[in-house]
Design an enzyme around this catalytic site. Sequence first.
Site, PDB file in Angstrom:
ATOM      1  N   SER A  77     -49.056  -0.443 -75.372  1.00  0.00           N
ATOM      2  CA  SER A  77     -48.053   0.163 -74.495  1.00  0.00           C
ATOM      3  C   SER A  77     -48.025  -0.511 -73.138  1.00  0.00           C
ATOM      4  O   SER A  77     -49.050  -1.007 -72.664  1.00  0.00           O
ATOM      5  CB  SER A  77     -48.391   1.653 -74.324  1.00  0.00           C
ATOM      6  N   LYS A 117     -55.496   2.806 -74.989  1.00  0.00           N
ATOM      7  CA  LYS A 117     -54.760   1.608 -75.435  1.00  0.00           C
ATOM      8  C   LYS A 117     -55.439   0.342 -74.904  1.00  0.00           C
ATOM      9  O   LYS A 117     -55.580  -0.654 -75.603  1.00  0.00           O
ATOM     10  CB  LYS A 117     -53.304   1.665 -74.962  1.00  0.00           C
ATOM     11  N   ASN A 159     -40.217   1.450 -73.211  1.00  0.00           N
ATOM     12  CA  ASN A 159     -39.856   2.864 -73.454  1.00  0.00           C
ATOM     13  C   ASN A 159     -38.935   3.007 -74.663  1.00  0.00           C
ATOM     14  O   ASN A 159     -37.725   2.858 -74.516  1.00  0.00           O
ATOM     15  CB  ASN A 159     -39.214   3.460 -72.191  1.00  0.00           C
ATOM     16  N   TYR A 207     -54.748   8.254 -71.839  1.00  0.00           N
ATOM     17  CA  TYR A 207     -53.946   7.623 -72.908  1.00  0.00           C
ATOM     18  C   TYR A 207     -53.920   6.111 -72.689  1.00  0.00           C
ATOM     19  O   TYR A 207     -54.222   5.343 -73.612  1.00  0.00           O
ATOM     20  CB  TYR A 207     -52.523   8.186 -72.914  1.00  0.00           C
TER      21      TYR A 207
HETATM   22  C1  WQD Z   1     -39.382   7.855 -67.941  1.00  0.00           C
HETATM   23  C2  WQD Z   1     -38.814   8.105 -66.540  1.00  0.00           C
HETATM   24  C3  WQD Z   1     -40.101   9.665 -65.264  1.00  0.00           C
HETATM   25  C4  WQD Z   1     -39.192  13.165 -67.773  1.00  0.00           C
HETATM   26  C5  WQD Z   1     -44.426   7.080 -71.168  1.00  0.00           C
HETATM   27  C6  WQD Z   1     -45.797   6.558 -71.477  1.00  0.00           C
HETATM   28  C7  WQD Z   1     -45.671   5.237 -72.157  1.00  0.00           C
HETATM   29  C8  WQD Z   1     -44.805   5.378 -73.389  1.00  0.00           C
HETATM   30  C9  WQD Z   1     -43.428   5.880 -72.967  1.00  0.00           C
HETATM   31  C10 WQD Z   1     -46.120   5.815 -75.332  1.00  0.00           C
HETATM   32  C11 WQD Z   1     -39.891   8.170 -65.478  1.00  0.00           C
HETATM   33  C12 WQD Z   1     -38.709  10.218 -65.536  1.00  0.00           C
HETATM   34  C13 WQD Z   1     -39.247  11.871 -67.283  1.00  0.00           C
HETATM   35  C14 WQD Z   1     -38.582  14.190 -67.006  1.00  0.00           C
HETATM   36  C15 WQD Z   1     -38.094  12.575 -65.292  1.00  0.00           C
HETATM   37  N1  WQD Z   1     -45.415   6.260 -74.312  1.00  0.00           N
HETATM   38  N2  WQD Z   1     -38.700  11.590 -66.061  1.00  0.00           N
HETATM   39  N3  WQD Z   1     -38.056  13.859 -65.789  1.00  0.00           N
HETATM   40  O1  WQD Z   1     -43.675   7.813 -68.261  1.00  0.00           O
HETATM   41  O2  WQD Z   1     -42.228   5.700 -68.408  1.00  0.00           O
HETATM   42  O3  WQD Z   1     -43.802   6.233 -70.250  1.00  0.00           O
HETATM   43  O4  WQD Z   1     -43.643   7.152 -72.331  1.00  0.00           O
HETATM   44  O5  WQD Z   1     -46.253   4.666 -75.684  1.00  0.00           O
HETATM   45  O6  WQD Z   1     -46.962   4.801 -72.541  1.00  0.00           O
HETATM   46  O7  WQD Z   1     -46.480   6.358 -70.252  1.00  0.00           O
HETATM   47  O8  WQD Z   1     -41.791   7.625 -69.951  1.00  0.00           O
HETATM   48  O9  WQD Z   1     -39.954   9.096 -70.614  1.00  0.00           O
HETATM   49  O10 WQD Z   1     -42.026  10.128 -69.550  1.00  0.00           O
HETATM   50  O11 WQD Z   1     -40.431   8.819 -68.153  1.00  0.00           O
HETATM   51  O12 WQD Z   1     -37.606  12.308 -64.176  1.00  0.00           O
HETATM   52  O13 WQD Z   1     -38.519  15.387 -67.394  1.00  0.00           O
HETATM   53  O14 WQD Z   1     -38.167   9.377 -66.531  1.00  0.00           O
HETATM   54  O15 WQD Z   1     -40.530   9.963 -63.928  1.00  0.00           O
HETATM   55  O16 WQD Z   1     -39.368   7.597 -64.289  1.00  0.00           O
HETATM   56  P1  WQD Z   1     -42.886   6.847 -69.079  1.00  0.00           P
HETATM   57  P2  WQD Z   1     -41.062   8.997 -69.628  1.00  0.00           P
END
Ligand code: WQD
Length: 332
Positions: free
Chosen positions: A126, A154, A180, A150
């Site tokens: 990741s 990885k 993502n 997490y």
């Molecule tokens: C994306 C953006 C949040 C939810 C994670 C893991 C990564 C991978 C993908 C496994 C960010 C914003 C989110 C919400 C928001 N997982 N957000 N409100 O954190 O980039 O990555 O998922 O492999 O390893 O770390 O993904 O979708 O959680 O967030 O504003 O309710 O959306 O702050 O900017 P992230 P995410």
Amino acid sequence: MTDKILLTGGAGYIGAHTYVALAKAGFTPVILDNFSNADHDTPARLAQLTGKACLCHECDLLDQKALDDVFKAHDFAAVVHFAAYKAVGDSVARPQAYFNNNMGGLINLLGAMENHGVTRIVFSSSATVYGDSPVQPIPETAPLSATNPYGLSKLVGEQMLGQMQVAHPEWAISILRYFNPVGLHKSGLLRLSPENTTQPPENLMPRLLEVAHGTRKQLSVFGNDYDTPDGTGMRDYIHVEDLARGHVLALEALINTDQSHTVNLGTGRGYSVLEMIEAFAKACGRPIPYEMVPRRAGDVARCYADVTHAKEVLGFETKYGLAEMCADSWVE
Ligand code: WQD
């Protein structure tokens, strides 16, 4: 040579999409899954999509005897290792469960591969291993760090594979660092039913779906004071169908060259949360109400991939853009 490929966690979101892509490429995928984050009817849907019976073992990687029996039952050309817990926030609350499941599962898998002479593995890693990278877009050579359990699982997984490579120069190891993943197979058959997961979705896309379905009143936007054009977090969203195709290319590279590689799987383009809200509202034809709230602990401002190495090593390039990613994420 056998064309059987073991997919650990193969009934899950990315596993199932990769299953379809592998079958289409002429491989025989075999699923091993404990169904802690997958639907029990996914194997039947995969059989429907591929037109072939789905070979599936309900098995936990922590059950060494059951794992050994699966390796005894098949002659695998390679393993694609998806099975892991993957929710960042959940990992902060339950670090031991993540270390036990993600690291313990990999340790058992590596032992089974050694015992049964399987020398190729594709490892689901990741972009989290880049931590808060000052270099954007991020190349595979960027410094690595873990900011949560997490991500640590990885990072340690990649390091374990590095040591296995020293002990087994004949092994071919592919480390794929996902950015993502979003979207669904166009049939709609590979959607994970929310009630069938032990890990409530923390990610942006499932929450956008909840707001569009009315099961979530509004989206909480985690911070609008980041150093980005509109102040909200920027990520490299990649269609899961592109991601699945990247796995086929990685597997074919291992089989054809027996050379190991570490590759980013992303589009090379970052989108902000507000851009995602606008694109998804357009795709689903519904308003997406939101409110600005403080930053989420552990979040970074920007995270998007340098995709030149993926093109050089695998000939990988993404095909889907944001509009299609959102359209293919929307299920009435
Ligand atoms: C994306 C953006 C949040 C939810 C994670 C893991 C990564 C991978 C993908 C496994 C960010 C914003 C989110 C919400 C928001 N997982 N957000 N409100 O954190 O980039 O990555 O998922 O492999 O390893 O770390 O993904 O979708 O959680 O967030 O504003 O309710 O959306 O702050 O900017 P992230 P995410």
